[in-house]
Design a protein around this motif. Structure first.
Motif, PDB file in Angstrom:
ATOM      1  N   ALA A  20      -5.643  -3.355  33.025  1.00  0.00           N
ATOM      2  CA  ALA A  20      -6.339  -4.475  33.658  1.00  0.00           C
ATOM      3  C   ALA A  20      -6.229  -4.363  35.181  1.00  0.00           C
ATOM      4  CB  ALA A  20      -5.769  -5.805  33.172  1.00  0.00           C
ATOM      5  N   TYR A  21      -5.059  -3.933  35.656  1.00  0.00           N
ATOM      6  CA  TYR A  21      -4.885  -3.755  37.106  1.00  0.00           C
ATOM      7  C   TYR A  21      -5.765  -2.613  37.612  1.00  0.00           C
ATOM      8  CZ  TYR A  21      -2.944  -3.079  41.706  1.00  0.00           C
ATOM      9  OH  TYR A  21      -2.820  -2.955  43.062  1.00  0.00           O
ATOM     10  N   LYS A  22      -5.777  -1.508  36.878  1.00  0.00           N
ATOM     11  CA  LYS A  22      -6.607  -0.370  37.275  1.00  0.00           C
ATOM     12  C   LYS A  22      -8.074  -0.788  37.360  1.00  0.00           C
ATOM     13  CE  LYS A  22      -5.672   3.542  35.210  1.00  0.00           C
ATOM     14  NZ  LYS A  22      -5.677   4.668  34.237  1.00  0.00           N
TER      15      LYS A  22
ATOM     16  N   SER B  22     -14.903  -5.630  25.076  1.00  0.00           N
ATOM     17  CA  SER B  22     -15.653  -4.434  24.688  1.00  0.00           C
ATOM     18  C   SER B  22     -14.751  -3.313  24.175  1.00  0.00           C
ATOM     19  CB  SER B  22     -16.508  -3.921  25.853  1.00  0.00           C
ATOM     20  OG  SER B  22     -15.710  -3.235  26.802  1.00  0.00           O
ATOM     21  N   VAL B  23     -13.454  -3.372  24.500  1.00  0.00           N
ATOM     22  CA  VAL B  23     -12.535  -2.326  24.051  1.00  0.00           C
ATOM     23  C   VAL B  23     -11.614  -2.816  22.935  1.00  0.00           C
ATOM     24  CG1 VAL B  23     -12.596  -0.991  26.181  1.00  0.00           C
ATOM     25  CG2 VAL B  23     -10.854  -2.778  25.906  1.00  0.00           C
ATOM     26  N   GLY B  24     -12.024  -3.880  22.261  1.00  0.00           N
ATOM     27  CA  GLY B  24     -11.273  -4.327  21.102  1.00  0.00           C
ATOM     28  C   GLY B  24     -10.489  -5.608  21.288  1.00  0.00           C
ATOM     29  N   GLY B  25     -10.570  -6.231  22.446  1.00  0.00           N
ATOM     30  CA  GLY B  25      -9.918  -7.520  22.653  1.00  0.00           C
ATOM     31  C   GLY B  25      -8.522  -7.460  23.235  1.00  0.00           C
ATOM     32  N   PHE B  26      -7.989  -6.235  23.444  1.00  0.00           N
ATOM     33  CA  PHE B  26      -6.643  -6.101  23.992  1.00  0.00           C
ATOM     34  C   PHE B  26      -6.679  -5.147  25.175  1.00  0.00           C
ATOM     35  CE2 PHE B  26      -6.221  -6.946  19.446  1.00  0.00           C
ATOM     36  CZ  PHE B  26      -5.555  -8.164  19.521  1.00  0.00           C
TER      37      PHE B  26
ATOM     38  N   LYS C  52      -0.372  -8.734  19.516  1.00  0.00           N
ATOM     39  CA  LYS C  52       0.870  -9.272  18.937  1.00  0.00           C
ATOM     40  C   LYS C  52       1.188  -8.636  17.582  1.00  0.00           C
ATOM     41  CE  LYS C  52       1.178 -13.109  21.791  1.00  0.00           C
ATOM     42  NZ  LYS C  52       2.036 -13.018  22.893  1.00  0.00           N
ATOM     43  N   SER C  53       0.196  -8.111  16.902  1.00  0.00           N
ATOM     44  CA  SER C  53       0.434  -7.518  15.581  1.00  0.00           C
ATOM     45  C   SER C  53       1.237  -6.216  15.690  1.00  0.00           C
ATOM     46  CB  SER C  53      -0.878  -7.257  14.862  1.00  0.00           C
ATOM     47  OG  SER C  53      -1.612  -6.237  15.510  1.00  0.00           O
ATOM     48  N   LEU C  54       1.307  -5.633  16.896  1.00  0.00           N
ATOM     49  CA  LEU C  54       2.054  -4.399  17.081  1.00  0.00           C
ATOM     50  C   LEU C  54       3.522  -4.658  17.420  1.00  0.00           C
ATOM     51  CD1 LEU C  54      -0.554  -2.350  19.158  1.00  0.00           C
ATOM     52  CD2 LEU C  54      -0.110  -2.251  16.702  1.00  0.00           C
ATOM     53  N   GLU C  55       3.874  -5.926  17.672  1.00  0.00           N
ATOM     54  CA  GLU C  55       5.270  -6.269  17.987  1.00  0.00           C
ATOM     55  C   GLU C  55       6.069  -6.423  16.714  1.00  0.00           C
ATOM     56  OE1 GLU C  55       5.379  -9.651  20.566  1.00  0.00           O
ATOM     57  OE2 GLU C  55       4.142  -8.692  22.086  1.00  0.00           O
ATOM     58  N   TYR C  56       7.335  -6.112  16.770  1.00  0.00           N
ATOM     59  CA  TYR C  56       8.233  -6.198  15.595  1.00  0.00           C
ATOM     60  C   TYR C  56       8.857  -7.550  15.508  1.00  0.00           C
ATOM     61  CZ  TYR C  56       7.692  -1.192  15.431  1.00  0.00           C
ATOM     62  OH  TYR C  56       7.168   0.058  15.341  1.00  0.00           O
TER      63      TYR C  56
ATOM     64  N   LYS D   6      -5.225  -9.406  31.080  1.00  0.00           N
ATOM     65  CA  LYS D   6      -4.449  -8.650  30.076  1.00  0.00           C
ATOM     66  C   LYS D   6      -4.260  -9.471  28.805  1.00  0.00           C
ATOM     67  CE  LYS D   6       0.190 -10.181  31.142  1.00  0.00           C
ATOM     68  NZ  LYS D   6       0.205 -11.236  30.173  1.00  0.00           N
ATOM     69  N   ARG D   7      -4.149  -8.751  27.722  1.00  0.00           N
ATOM     70  CA  ARG D   7      -3.839  -9.400  26.434  1.00  0.00           C
ATOM     71  C   ARG D   7      -3.162  -8.373  25.537  1.00  0.00           C
ATOM     72  NH1 ARG D   7      -8.327 -12.550  23.457  1.00  0.00           N
ATOM     73  NH2 ARG D   7      -7.674 -14.166  24.881  1.00  0.00           N
ATOM     74  N   LYS D   8      -1.966  -8.739  25.066  1.00  0.00           N
ATOM     75  CA  LYS D   8      -1.201  -7.863  24.175  1.00  0.00           C
ATOM     76  C   LYS D   8      -1.649  -8.065  22.736  1.00  0.00           C
ATOM     77  CE  LYS D   8       3.291  -7.352  26.378  1.00  0.00           C
ATOM     78  NZ  LYS D   8       4.736  -7.630  26.200  1.00  0.00           N
TER      79      LYS D   8
END
Length: 181
Positions: free
Chosen positions: A74-76, A64-68, A177-181, A173-175
């Motif tokens: 996620a812990y909170k 619901s918040v965009g897939g990431f 990946k497009s934001l990683e260099y 959790k899911r990162k």
């Protein structure tokens, strides 16, 4: 533009659902066979159910918040849901043991002792406890059904659920990946 649901609100909503499920199952088991309330398999089964539901709700929130969703978020989400679950479970058990059926703690204490003695018998230690030790054990079990005993047990539960929230967060959790260099 759609506004995203906050992690706190999502955690509260999920915790409310978990708490309602907990209350329904507790009362259902109470009406079917109250002795199951002190069965280890029932408690373990509930724990597994809560973790599975928390993962499902967490994944739904992540989508619901965009897939990431970061591990921290996620812990909170998970810990808030579990805290709400603990509070609702505490209220449910206090109502059950103090208002609905005040004689239930004594019956459950007797059942717990029977369960313990049956386990000891399987290990060949059936005569290991004296009557005084059994009476002492019964008093200790009955203390656990008082308001203070239930609150104390829920603080211990908070530690267990804190660890489970870490596991749920690791799964949810899911990162990006497009934001990683």
């Amino acid at each position: 533009m759609e506004e995203k649901e906050s992690v706190v609100k999502a955690g509260l909503n999920s915790g409310l659902i978990l708490g309602i499920v907990s209350a329904i199952l507790t009362f259902l088991v109470y009406f079917i066979d109250p002795n199951l309330l002190v069965a280890g398999t029932f408690g373990f089964g509930l724990l597994v159910l809560y973790v599975v539901l928390a993962v499902v709700f967490g994944i739904k929130y992540r989508k619901s918040v965009g897939g990431f969703l970061s591990f921290g978020e996620a812990y909170k989400f998970s810990i808030i849901a579990f805290i709400v679950l603990i509070l609702i479970s505490l209220i449910t058990t206090m109502l059950l043991y103090s208002v609905i059926d005040p004689s239930l703690p004594a019956r459950l204490a007797d059942q717990s002792i029977e369960n313990t003695l049956a386990i000891m018998e399987r290990f060949g230690a059936a005569d290991a406890l004296s009557d005084d030790q059994i009476d002492e054990m019964r008093e200790g079990i009955l203390e656990g059904f008082t308001a203070f005993g239930l609150i104390k047990a829920n603080f211990i539960s908070l530690i267990i659920y804190g660890v489970l929230a870490l596991i749920v967060a690791g799964i949810v959790k899911r990162k990006d990946k497009s934001l990683e260099y």
